[in-house]
Design a protein around this motif. Structure first.
Motif, PDB file in Angstrom:
ATOM      1  N   VAL A 311       0.861  -1.188   0.000  1.00 38.23           N
ATOM      2  CA  VAL A 311       0.000   0.000   0.000  1.00 38.23           C
ATOM      3  C   VAL A 311       0.891   1.229   0.000  1.00 38.23           C
ATOM      4  CG1 VAL A 311      -1.994  -1.078   1.105  1.00 38.23           C
ATOM      5  CG2 VAL A 311      -0.172  -0.099   2.514  1.00 38.23           C
ATOM      6  N   ASP A 312       0.342   2.352  -0.466  1.00 39.25           N
ATOM      7  CA  ASP A 312       1.095   3.607  -0.435  1.00 39.25           C
ATOM      8  C   ASP A 312       1.271   4.116   0.989  1.00 39.25           C
ATOM      9  OD1 ASP A 312       1.258   3.616  -3.233  1.00 39.25           O
ATOM     10  OD2 ASP A 312      -0.697   4.602  -3.409  1.00 39.25           O
ATOM     11  N   ASP A 313       0.287   3.847   1.821  1.00 38.06           N
ATOM     12  CA  ASP A 313       0.307   4.339   3.205  1.00 38.06           C
ATOM     13  C   ASP A 313      -0.363   3.291   4.081  1.00 38.06           C
ATOM     14  OD1 ASP A 313       0.389   5.776   5.522  1.00 38.06           O
ATOM     15  OD2 ASP A 313      -1.010   7.343   4.883  1.00 38.06           O
ATOM     16  N   SER A 314       0.373   2.717   5.036  1.00 37.63           N
ATOM     17  CA  SER A 314      -0.197   1.652   5.872  1.00 37.63           C
ATOM     18  C   SER A 314      -0.955   2.189   7.073  1.00 37.63           C
ATOM     19  CB  SER A 314       0.916   0.712   6.342  1.00 37.63           C
ATOM     20  OG  SER A 314       1.865   1.420   7.124  1.00 37.63           O
ATOM     21  N   ILE A 315      -0.860   3.499   7.349  1.00 36.89           N
ATOM     22  CA  ILE A 315      -1.609   4.122   8.454  1.00 36.89           C
ATOM     23  C   ILE A 315      -2.470   5.234   7.867  1.00 36.89           C
ATOM     24  CG2 ILE A 315      -1.463   5.375  10.634  1.00 36.89           C
ATOM     25  CD1 ILE A 315       1.241   4.073  11.116  1.00 36.89           C
ATOM     26  N   LEU A 316      -3.774   5.097   8.007  1.00 37.38           N
ATOM     27  CA  LEU A 316      -4.723   6.069   7.465  1.00 37.38           C
ATOM     28  C   LEU A 316      -5.290   6.898   8.614  1.00 37.38           C
ATOM     29  CD1 LEU A 316      -6.619   3.771   4.923  1.00 37.38           C
ATOM     30  CD2 LEU A 316      -4.529   5.101   4.578  1.00 37.38           C
ATOM     31  N   ASN A 317      -5.053   8.214   8.555  1.00 42.04           N
ATOM     32  CA  ASN A 317      -5.501   9.109   9.618  1.00 42.04           C
ATOM     33  C   ASN A 317      -6.800   9.798   9.243  1.00 42.04           C
ATOM     34  OD1 ASN A 317      -3.177   8.900  11.475  1.00 42.04           O
ATOM     35  ND2 ASN A 317      -2.040   9.823   9.755  1.00 42.04           N
ATOM     36  N   ALA A 318      -7.469  10.308  10.258  1.00 39.49           N
ATOM     37  CA  ALA A 318      -8.662  11.126  10.039  1.00 39.49           C
ATOM     38  C   ALA A 318      -8.230  12.461   9.449  1.00 39.49           C
ATOM     39  CB  ALA A 318      -9.401  11.333  11.349  1.00 39.49           C
ATOM     40  N   VAL A 319      -8.954  12.953   8.455  1.00 39.36           N
ATOM     41  CA  VAL A 319      -8.622  14.210   7.790  1.00 39.36           C
ATOM     42  C   VAL A 319      -9.454  15.322   8.409  1.00 39.36           C
ATOM     43  CG1 VAL A 319      -8.556  15.453   5.606  1.00 39.36           C
ATOM     44  CG2 VAL A 319      -8.038  13.006   5.665  1.00 39.36           C
ATOM     45  N   THR A 320      -8.779  16.351   8.877  1.00 39.47           N
ATOM     46  CA  THR A 320      -9.446  17.469   9.540  1.00 39.47           C
ATOM     47  C   THR A 320     -10.505  18.092   8.637  1.00 39.47           C
ATOM     48  OG1 THR A 320      -7.431  17.939  10.796  1.00 39.47           O
ATOM     49  CG2 THR A 320      -9.076  19.695  10.671  1.00 39.47           C
ATOM     50  N   ASN A 321     -11.739  18.206   9.170  1.00 38.10           N
ATOM     51  CA  ASN A 321     -12.888  18.865   8.511  1.00 38.10           C
ATOM     52  C   ASN A 321     -13.397  18.131   7.276  1.00 38.10           C
ATOM     53  OD1 ASN A 321     -12.989  21.025  10.354  1.00 38.10           O
ATOM     54  ND2 ASN A 321     -11.382  22.129   9.217  1.00 38.10           N
ATOM     55  N   TRP A 322     -12.925  16.913   7.029  1.00 41.27           N
ATOM     56  CA  TRP A 322     -13.430  16.157   5.865  1.00 41.27           C
ATOM     57  C   TRP A 322     -14.516  15.203   6.346  1.00 41.27           C
ATOM     58  CZ3 TRP A 322     -10.864  11.692   2.741  1.00 41.27           C
ATOM     59  CH2 TRP A 322     -11.528  11.544   1.497  1.00 41.27           C
ATOM     60  N   LEU A 323     -15.745  15.489   5.935  1.00 44.76           N
ATOM     61  CA  LEU A 323     -16.919  14.757   6.394  1.00 44.76           C
ATOM     62  C   LEU A 323     -17.639  14.130   5.213  1.00 44.76           C
ATOM     63  CD1 LEU A 323     -18.198  17.481   8.885  1.00 44.76           C
ATOM     64  CD2 LEU A 323     -16.639  15.574   9.358  1.00 44.76           C
ATOM     65  N   ASP A 324     -18.339  13.051   5.482  1.00 39.68           N
ATOM     66  CA  ASP A 324     -19.008  12.284   4.430  1.00 39.68           C
ATOM     67  C   ASP A 324     -20.481  12.646   4.372  1.00 39.68           C
ATOM     68  OD1 ASP A 324     -19.910  10.517   2.570  1.00 39.68           O
ATOM     69  OD2 ASP A 324     -19.153   8.713   3.562  1.00 39.68           O
ATOM     70  N   PRO A 325     -20.924  13.400   3.345  1.00 36.89           N
ATOM     71  CA  PRO A 325     -22.343  13.798   3.259  1.00 36.89           C
ATOM     72  C   PRO A 325     -23.268  12.614   3.010  1.00 36.89           C
ATOM     73  CG  PRO A 325     -21.192  14.366   1.245  1.00 36.89           C
ATOM     74  CD  PRO A 325     -20.146  13.875   2.197  1.00 36.89           C
ATOM     75  N   ASN A 326     -22.739  11.522   2.544  1.00 39.79           N
ATOM     76  CA  ASN A 326     -23.570  10.347   2.261  1.00 39.79           C
ATOM     77  C   ASN A 326     -23.711   9.422   3.469  1.00 39.79           C
ATOM     78  OD1 ASN A 326     -23.866  11.110  -0.506  1.00 39.79           O
ATOM     79  ND2 ASN A 326     -21.789  10.318  -0.882  1.00 39.79           N
ATOM     80  N   ASP A 327     -23.051   9.776   4.573  1.00 33.23           N
ATOM     81  CA  ASP A 327     -23.111   8.935   5.777  1.00 33.23           C
ATOM     82  C   ASP A 327     -23.295   9.806   7.011  1.00 33.23           C
ATOM     83  OD1 ASP A 327     -23.067   6.726   7.395  1.00 33.23           O
ATOM     84  OD2 ASP A 327     -20.910   6.355   7.226  1.00 33.23           O
ATOM     85  N   GLY A 328     -24.246  10.752   6.909  1.00 34.79           N
ATOM     86  CA  GLY A 328     -24.569  11.602   8.059  1.00 34.79           C
ATOM     87  C   GLY A 328     -23.438  12.509   8.477  1.00 34.79           C
ATOM     88  N   CYS A 329     -22.610  12.935   7.521  1.00 35.71           N
ATOM     89  CA  CYS A 329     -21.455  13.796   7.775  1.00 35.71           C
ATOM     90  C   CYS A 329     -20.486  13.159   8.774  1.00 35.71           C
ATOM     91  CB  CYS A 329     -21.910  15.179   8.262  1.00 35.71           C
ATOM     92  SG  CYS A 329     -22.751  16.134   6.967  1.00 35.71           S
ATOM     93  N   ARG A 330     -20.311  11.858   8.628  1.00 36.88           N
ATOM     94  CA  ARG A 330     -19.383  11.102   9.452  1.00 36.88           C
ATOM     95  C   ARG A 330     -17.947  11.448   9.070  1.00 36.88           C
ATOM     96  NH1 ARG A 330     -19.658   4.486   9.931  1.00 36.88           N
ATOM     97  NH2 ARG A 330     -17.940   4.200  11.411  1.00 36.88           N
ATOM     98  N   GLN A 331     -17.049  11.340  10.049  1.00 35.63           N
ATOM     99  CA  GLN A 331     -15.647  11.642   9.809  1.00 35.63           C
ATOM    100  C   GLN A 331     -15.090  10.747   8.695  1.00 35.63           C
ATOM    101  OE1 GLN A 331     -13.437  13.989  11.183  1.00 35.63           O
ATOM    102  NE2 GLN A 331     -12.145  13.230   9.508  1.00 35.63           N
TER     103      GLN A 331
END
Length: 724
Positions: A311-331
């Motif tokens: 993989v390009d990156d083996s640790i995936l972090n939460a992205v600041t202020n990036w929310l999912d509109p298709n999943d209730g604005c979940r992180q």
């Protein structure tokens, strides 16, 4: 790899001609290969025909054997002490033969022929009699060549008969060399006689050659289950020197092998993923008639039954202020690309690593979908919630081939900026011209990749590739579905096409492309930020001015609709022409400007002979409808460059018809002679023939041959005949 067949030729040594029948061998192969194909060769030689001619006529038949459907020539010679001036000969054929035609040396004879049943009559009159020498001739003269054909139903391994009869043979001293009705002589493989014979042999198979559509097969079916095939082609060489594709009666493995399979019908080798090993050389035996041919194949197989996942990156972090509109604005979390490589070998020490990501992307699976999920659009995974999950890959048969662990962290990472790349194309070049697969090459092949970014032609388009660069130095490619938007900061230099392409408009350079990673409006209540990151893309647009303007048309001579000149089935004058206007550049590129808004058409010099019809995609020139003819000029210029071009059109109409006749059968230059009197040929009762020619003339001086046009008809107005 692809395969095929080639033809080889070689010279025979003088020793091969010492016997009329000799068995020998021929071997062939490729340089550097240890295996040679050795075939028996049967040499069958015929003695050279020997004959002489003195005040006689002789027809020469081929001495070699013939086959069904084959054509051959009966060459007729004559000798009359002095140059011959006229001749008439009849050639009759037996069962199994058919007559094709008679031909004559057009520089020497004015000849004609007629075919009735199994007999052809050929006659000739000497041209340019005034140039004939009055001295005796010592060698035979060529009179005519009769082309015959062996029928497709002729009896094989048998002799077929040909005879000839002399009706007239006269020399320049007006001597009749032979009495009319004399049987002509013929020379064949047996010598000279009054009956010539040709031998029709059986067109038997002399040998076969077979090859596969692909000679090297890489067993990727074990990864994706897609069957890999290589169709076998079988060619048979027949005695008539014909190499024809045939259907093999059987195809089978020479030795049992678990590396390759052969279809029970259709002669096709295949891999379906159930194979278990590689092979340097697997032989498939092909049979046709009583002949066999072994076709070699090389099979590459997965080394150690393992696929390497990364993989390009083996640790995936939460992205600041990036929310999912298709999943209730979940992180939302970072995304990383998946890569799969596999080593393939041919059961030797040699192996090569291959990127198989595209082959196995449908075989990826995730152990915990509440932590990690697979992308539906590409070979990547994205985080869903904190934790660890394994990405695994299985073979088509369900065997585990490889796995990797990916961690999803609840630590936040911020997008630092957007990296914007504008590229017109990507090119690659191998660092060396070629590499040997076997044996192993000491140097690893390397591709040099170049990204081309300069837009040097008006209308040239480029792709916009945007990646988010995070605070942990990782990257993630963005698309519009992830919230990316792209625009141009200067529309006079670049024009935005769709979501990720731009088009060159005019020369300019700088940060002309702007990219924004936006927070979805549906999630604006959950964060105060409206933009996650932004970036600028540097673009260089260097458009040189065009050097020349050219205008062309599908036709430049036109005829009004309904005029006779526009009606012949072939070579009719068109009733309209399609224009093409282009600007030329020093680079060799061309830009079509036919319907561009900056192109101006000026018909002030058309003299009213034509007009323009414009649509959104074409510009057509249409002739006038008032009957005017002549030539006019169309000018073309442009509002943005100082270039002009012009083209001349001629409007022409029907003027007249002329009819003429010339000798038939035709010969070189016969169309230059008129045939207005048709006489009887010697005492045959057969008359000379002529061919008619009808020519249409147009007002611009052009001509169209309408002799055989469907609109042309002929009538005889005077049927009176005169006899000399």
């Amino acid at each position: 790899s692809t395969t095929g067949v080639c033809s080889l030729s070689t010279s025979l040594p003088s020793s091969a001609f010492a016997f009329s029948l000799k068995m020998d061998t021929a071997s062939f192969g490729f340089a550097g290969e240890s295996d040679l194909v050795i075939n028996p060769v049967l040499l069958s030689l015929q003695s050279k025909q020997s004959w002489s001619l003195n005040r006689d006529l002789l027809a020469q038949l081929p001495a070699h054997q013939l086959y069904r459907g084959e054509t051959f020539d009966v060459v007729v010679y004559g000798h009359g002490t002095y140059p011959l001036t006229t001749f008439l000969v009849k050639v009759r054929i037996g069962s199994g033969l058919e007559i094709v035609r008679a031909s004559f040396d057009a520089n020497t004879w004015s000849g004609s022929s007629s075919i009735v049943g199994n007999e052809i009559t050929a006659s000739g009159a000497r041209k340019e009699l005034e140039k004939l020498s009055d001295k005796p001739v010592t060698s035979a003269e060529l009179l005519t060549t009769i082309r015959l054909r062996v029928t497709t139903t002729a009896t094989e391994n048998s002799y077929l008969n040909v005879t000839c009869q002399v009706v007239e043979l006269r020399n320049s001293k007006t001597e009749d060399i032979l009495i009319s009705g004399t049987a002509g002589k013929l020379v064949d493989r047996f010598g000279v006689s009054n009956v010539g014979r040709v031998f029709v042999a059986e067109n038997e198979v002399m040998g076969i050659f077979a090859y596969g559509e692909k000679a090297e097969l890489v067993n990727t079916a074990v990864l994706d289950g897609k069957k890999i095939t290589s169709q076998l082609t079988t060619l048979a060489l027949f005695a008539a020197d014909q190499l024809q594709q045939v259907t093999a009666s059987s195809c089978r493995l020479v030795n049992a092998s678990t590396a390759l399979q052969v279809s029970g019908s259709g002669c096709q080798v295949y891999l379906d993923g159930t194979e278990r090993r590689a092979a340097v050389r697997v032989l498939v035996s092909v049979r046709y008639s009583s002949f066999f041919f072994d076709v070699p194949f090389r099979v590459w197989y997965l080394l150690r039954d393992t696929v390497n996942l990364s993989v390009d990156d083996s640790i995936l972090n939460a992205v600041t202020n990036w929310l999912d509109p298709n999943d209730g604005c979940r992180q939302r979390y970072q995304t990383t690309g998946l890569h799969a490589t596999a080593d393939f070998s041919t059961a030797t020490a040699v192996s090569y690593q291959v990127d198989v990501t595209e082959l196995v992307k449908n075989s990826f699976s995730v152990s915990n979908s509440s932590v990690l999920r697979l992308s539906s659009t590409d070979s990547s995974v994205y985080g869903v919630g904190p934790g660890q999950a394994n990405v695994t890959i299985t073979s088509h048969g369900g065997q585990l081939l490889g796995w990797i662990t990916v961690t999803v962290s609840d630590s936040f990472v911020q997008a630092a900026f957007l990296d914007v790349v504008v590229a017109t194309s990507v090119s690659s070049q191998l660092s060396a011209t070629s590499y040997d697969l076997l044996p192993a090459h000491s140097e690893t092949p390397r591709f040099d990749v170049t990204v081309h970014q300069v837009l040097n032609f008006e209308g040239l388009t480029a792709s916009v590739i945007v990646s988010a660069v995070f605070g942990d130095s990782t990257r993630m490619e963005l698309t519009s579905s992830l919230g990316l938007s792209v625009d141009t900061t200067d529309s006079t230099v670049l024009l935005l096409l769709g979501l990720d392409r731009v088009q060159a408009v005019d020369t300019g350079e700088g940060n002309v492309v702007k990219a924004l990673w936006n927070v979805d409006a549906q999630c604006s209540n959950y964060t105060s930020a409206s933009t996650l990151a932004e970036g600028l893309g540097n673009v260089r647009v260097s458009i040189p001015p065009p050097t020349k303007a050219v205008v062309s048309a599908s036709a430049t001579i036109l005829s009004p609709v309904g005029d006779p000149a526009s009606k012949p089935q072939t070579n009719a004058l068109p009733t309209s022409a399609v224009l093409t206007v282009q600007l030329l550049y020093n680079s060799g590129q061309r830009k079509t400007m036919t319907v561009d808004s900056r192109t101006v058409y000026n018909d002030s010099l058309s003299a009213g002979l034509f007009r323009l019809q414009k649509t959104s995609s074409t510009v057509m020139v249409v002739p006038n409808s008032n009957g005017s003819v002549g030539t006019g000029t169309l000018l073309v210029y442009f509002t943005h460059v100082s270039l002009t071009a012009s083209i001349r059109f001629t409007v022409s109409k029907f003027s007249s018809l002329t009819i003429s006749s010339s000798p038939y059968p035709t010969y070189s230059g016969s169309s230059n002679h008129q045939a207005i009197e048709l006489n009887a040929i010697a005492k045959t009762g057969v008359y000379q023939q002529a061919i008619l020619s009808l020519i249409m003339h147009t007002t611009h001086g052009g001509t169209v041959d309408v002799s055989t046009d469907t609109l042309t008809s002929y009538n005889i107005l005077n049927t009176t005949t005169q006899r000399a």
